[in-house]
Design a protein around this motif. Structure first.
Motif, PDB file in Angstrom:
ATOM      1  N   THR A  81       9.036  -3.931   5.058  1.00  0.00           N
ATOM      2  CA  THR A  81       8.200  -3.819   3.870  1.00  0.00           C
ATOM      3  C   THR A  81       7.746  -2.371   3.753  1.00  0.00           C
ATOM      4  O   THR A  81       8.061  -1.548   4.615  1.00  0.00           O
ATOM      5  CB  THR A  81       6.996  -4.782   3.947  1.00  0.00           C
ATOM      6  N   THR A  82       7.039  -2.044   2.686  1.00  0.00           N
ATOM      7  CA  THR A  82       6.597  -0.661   2.507  1.00  0.00           C
ATOM      8  C   THR A  82       5.420  -0.346   3.438  1.00  0.00           C
ATOM      9  O   THR A  82       4.706  -1.240   3.872  1.00  0.00           O
ATOM     10  CB  THR A  82       6.176  -0.417   1.047  1.00  0.00           C
ATOM     11  N   VAL A  83       5.227   0.940   3.725  1.00  0.00           N
ATOM     12  CA  VAL A  83       4.150   1.371   4.618  1.00  0.00           C
ATOM     13  C   VAL A  83       3.248   2.358   3.881  1.00  0.00           C
ATOM     14  O   VAL A  83       3.660   2.992   2.912  1.00  0.00           O
ATOM     15  CB  VAL A  83       4.704   2.022   5.907  1.00  0.00           C
ATOM     16  N   ASN A  84       1.996   2.476   4.349  1.00  0.00           N
ATOM     17  CA  ASN A  84       1.053   3.369   3.676  1.00  0.00           C
ATOM     18  C   ASN A  84       1.154   4.796   4.198  1.00  0.00           C
ATOM     19  O   ASN A  84       1.950   5.101   5.091  1.00  0.00           O
ATOM     20  CB  ASN A  84      -0.372   2.825   3.778  1.00  0.00           C
ATOM     21  N   TYR A  85       0.312   5.696   3.663  1.00  0.00           N
ATOM     22  CA  TYR A  85       0.369   7.120   4.006  1.00  0.00           C
ATOM     23  C   TYR A  85       0.184   7.355   5.502  1.00  0.00           C
ATOM     24  O   TYR A  85       0.886   8.161   6.122  1.00  0.00           O
ATOM     25  CB  TYR A  85      -0.722   7.881   3.240  1.00  0.00           C
ATOM     26  N   THR A  86      -0.798   6.676   6.096  1.00  0.00           N
ATOM     27  CA  THR A  86      -1.071   6.864   7.531  1.00  0.00           C
ATOM     28  C   THR A  86       0.122   6.434   8.366  1.00  0.00           C
ATOM     29  O   THR A  86       0.544   7.131   9.291  1.00  0.00           O
ATOM     30  CB  THR A  86      -2.320   6.057   7.950  1.00  0.00           C
ATOM     31  N   GLN A  87       0.695   5.267   8.019  1.00  0.00           N
ATOM     32  CA  GLN A  87       1.855   4.771   8.758  1.00  0.00           C
ATOM     33  C   GLN A  87       3.058   5.689   8.576  1.00  0.00           C
ATOM     34  O   GLN A  87       3.888   5.829   9.469  1.00  0.00           O
ATOM     35  CB  GLN A  87       2.183   3.356   8.287  1.00  0.00           C
ATOM     36  N   ALA A  88       3.145   6.317   7.416  1.00  0.00           N
ATOM     37  CA  ALA A  88       4.272   7.200   7.123  1.00  0.00           C
ATOM     38  C   ALA A  88       4.330   8.380   8.094  1.00  0.00           C
ATOM     39  O   ALA A  88       5.388   8.924   8.375  1.00  0.00           O
ATOM     40  CB  ALA A  88       4.176   7.715   5.693  1.00  0.00           C
ATOM     41  N   LYS A  89       3.163   8.771   8.614  1.00  0.00           N
ATOM     42  CA  LYS A  89       3.098   9.911   9.528  1.00  0.00           C
ATOM     43  C   LYS A  89       3.579   9.553  10.936  1.00  0.00           C
ATOM     44  O   LYS A  89       3.810  10.446  11.749  1.00  0.00           O
ATOM     45  CB  LYS A  89       1.663  10.433   9.592  1.00  0.00           C
ATOM     46  N   THR A  90       3.689   8.259  11.217  1.00  0.00           N
ATOM     47  CA  THR A  90       4.131   7.822  12.539  1.00  0.00           C
ATOM     48  C   THR A  90       5.642   7.973  12.654  1.00  0.00           C
ATOM     49  O   THR A  90       6.393   7.311  11.936  1.00  0.00           O
ATOM     50  CB  THR A  90       3.744   6.350  12.783  1.00  0.00           C
ATOM     51  N   ILE A  91       6.070   8.860  13.522  1.00  0.00           N
ATOM     52  CA  ILE A  91       7.494   9.098  13.728  1.00  0.00           C
ATOM     53  C   ILE A  91       7.835   8.785  15.187  1.00  0.00           C
ATOM     54  O   ILE A  91       7.293   9.397  16.107  1.00  0.00           O
ATOM     55  CB  ILE A  91       7.873  10.555  13.405  1.00  0.00           C
ATOM     56  N   LYS A  92       8.669   7.806  15.390  1.00  0.00           N
ATOM     57  CA  LYS A  92       9.094   7.401  16.721  1.00  0.00           C
ATOM     58  C   LYS A  92      10.606   7.212  16.715  1.00  0.00           C
ATOM     59  O   LYS A  92      11.186   6.770  15.714  1.00  0.00           O
ATOM     60  CB  LYS A  92       8.442   6.073  17.139  1.00  0.00           C
ATOM     61  N   LYS A  93      11.217   7.508  17.820  1.00  0.00           N
ATOM     62  CA  LYS A  93      12.635   7.228  17.929  1.00  0.00           C
ATOM     63  C   LYS A  93      12.812   5.716  17.916  1.00  0.00           C
ATOM     64  O   LYS A  93      12.082   4.987  18.565  1.00  0.00           O
ATOM     65  CB  LYS A  93      13.187   7.804  19.240  1.00  0.00           C
ATOM     66  N   GLY A  94      13.758   5.233  17.127  1.00  0.00           N
ATOM     67  CA  GLY A  94      13.985   3.802  17.079  1.00  0.00           C
ATOM     68  C   GLY A  94      13.075   3.062  16.123  1.00  0.00           C
ATOM     69  O   GLY A  94      13.051   1.832  16.117  1.00  0.00           O
ATOM     70  N   LEU A  95      12.320   3.800  15.292  1.00  0.00           N
ATOM     71  CA  LEU A  95      11.459   3.178  14.285  1.00  0.00           C
ATOM     72  C   LEU A  95      12.019   3.494  12.897  1.00  0.00           C
ATOM     73  O   LEU A  95      12.141   4.655  12.522  1.00  0.00           O
ATOM     74  CB  LEU A  95      10.026   3.711  14.384  1.00  0.00           C
TER      75      LEU A  95
END
Length: 309
Positions: free
Chosen positions: A64-78
């Motif tokens: 599903t879509t994610v918000n601005y804060t979640q958008a900043k989360t960058i992880k390998k495999g995400l």
């Protein structure tokens, strides 16, 4: 790669605690040899959960879509498969501008909830960008100590013809009910998924004319038509988020086939390179697609959800 998959369904109840404990459990459930997690569908301590799955090397797709804060989360495999919730604000404004231009609009949100606060901010920014800030007024539940009837009276007394109601499911159904109970002509907009399964029963006879925003179904996507027919022939009535869950599994299958491996690192690297799926080619930069999935708007009329946008 010719391997049979086993589906393990877990209801985290949109609870932060349950979502975190579920992530912790899945990373140590060695006997299941878990390779993919689809979800969570709710915000649920997004950063913490993504960190748990990344450290446990479980490939994670958010369907599903994610918000601005979640958008900043960058992880390998995400992989954030559908992009960002600010697309909802854009589609809401486009509908307003085409059908309600000039009318006063309220956006009502829970200031104690980061997700609805960000969604309200995105709507405000969209109206500001188009020089329409003067028609939009923001309200919080906390301003009236969650007295929904009092807040509804204030919103309507201020001349608002429409209201986008945000917040937790309980906030949304109580606020929507208070608005429609006071004025059946009020144009009430809610996010179908955030409103929750109890919304329809709670609204009862006041649900007539309520607008629902939802991710566009793949029913109208020609690239998905053949798959949709196969699903229905097999007795699976796929709609809404269930289709995106199915698409998430198919995306992972395509990544695995392209990488020729179930290995977490190889599949993660393949996501960055891009992959051709049965629904078209997809590429993810820092786990996000190049474009966000758009929203449709439905109006509940005479027992039916009629698409109006």
């Amino acid at each position: 790669l010719g391997k049979r998959l086993e589906l393990l369904a877990i209801d985290d109840q949109c609870s932060d605690g349950v979502a975190v404990s579920t992530a912790q459990m899945l990373t140590i459930l060695k006997q299941k040899n878990i390779k993919l997690v689809v979800g969570p569908y709710c915000a649920n301590s997004f950063d913490k959960i993504a960190d748990i799955y990344a450290k446990g090397q479980l490939f994670q797709i958010i369907p599903t879509t994610v918000n601005y804060t979640q958008a900043k989360t960058i992880k390998k495999g995400l992989v954030k498969m559908l992009g960002y919730t600010n697309q909802q604000a854009k589609d809401f404004f486009d509908y307003y501008n085409s059908n309600m231009a000039g009318s006063q609009v309220a956006v009502i949100y829970n200031s104690e909830d980061a997700e609805s606060s960000e969604e309200a901010k995105a709507i405000s920014e969209e109206f500001r960008k188009h020089g329409k800030s003067v028609v939009l007024t923001s309200y919080t539940y906390e301003a009236t100590n969650k007295d929904y009837k009092k807040l509804a009276a204030q919103v309507l007394a201020d001349g608002n013809a429409a209201a986008f109601v945000l917040g937790y499911p309980k906030n949304i159904r109580k606020m929507a009910y208070a608005l429609k109970d006071r004025s059946n002509d009020a144009a009430v907009f809610v996010n179908k998924y955030t409103a929750g399964s109890e919304f329809f029963e709670y609204m009862d006879g006041l649900i007539e004319g309520v607008y629902f925003m939802a991710l566009r179904g793949k029913e109208d996507d020609p690239e998905f038509a053949e798959t949709l027919v196969k699903l229905r022939l097999n007795g699976f009535d796929a709609d809404g988020l269930s289709l995106y869950g199915y698409s998430a599994v198919n995306l992972w299958k395509s990544l695995v086939n392209a990488a020729k491996s179930f290995d977490y690192n190889k599949v993660s690297n393949q996501a960055a390179k891009g992959v051709k799926t049965e629904f078209g080619s997809q590429m993810f930069h820092n786990g996000a697609p190049s474009t966000s999935e758009s929203y449709a708007i439905y109006r509940y009329e005479n027992g039916n959800m009629n698409k109006v946008y």
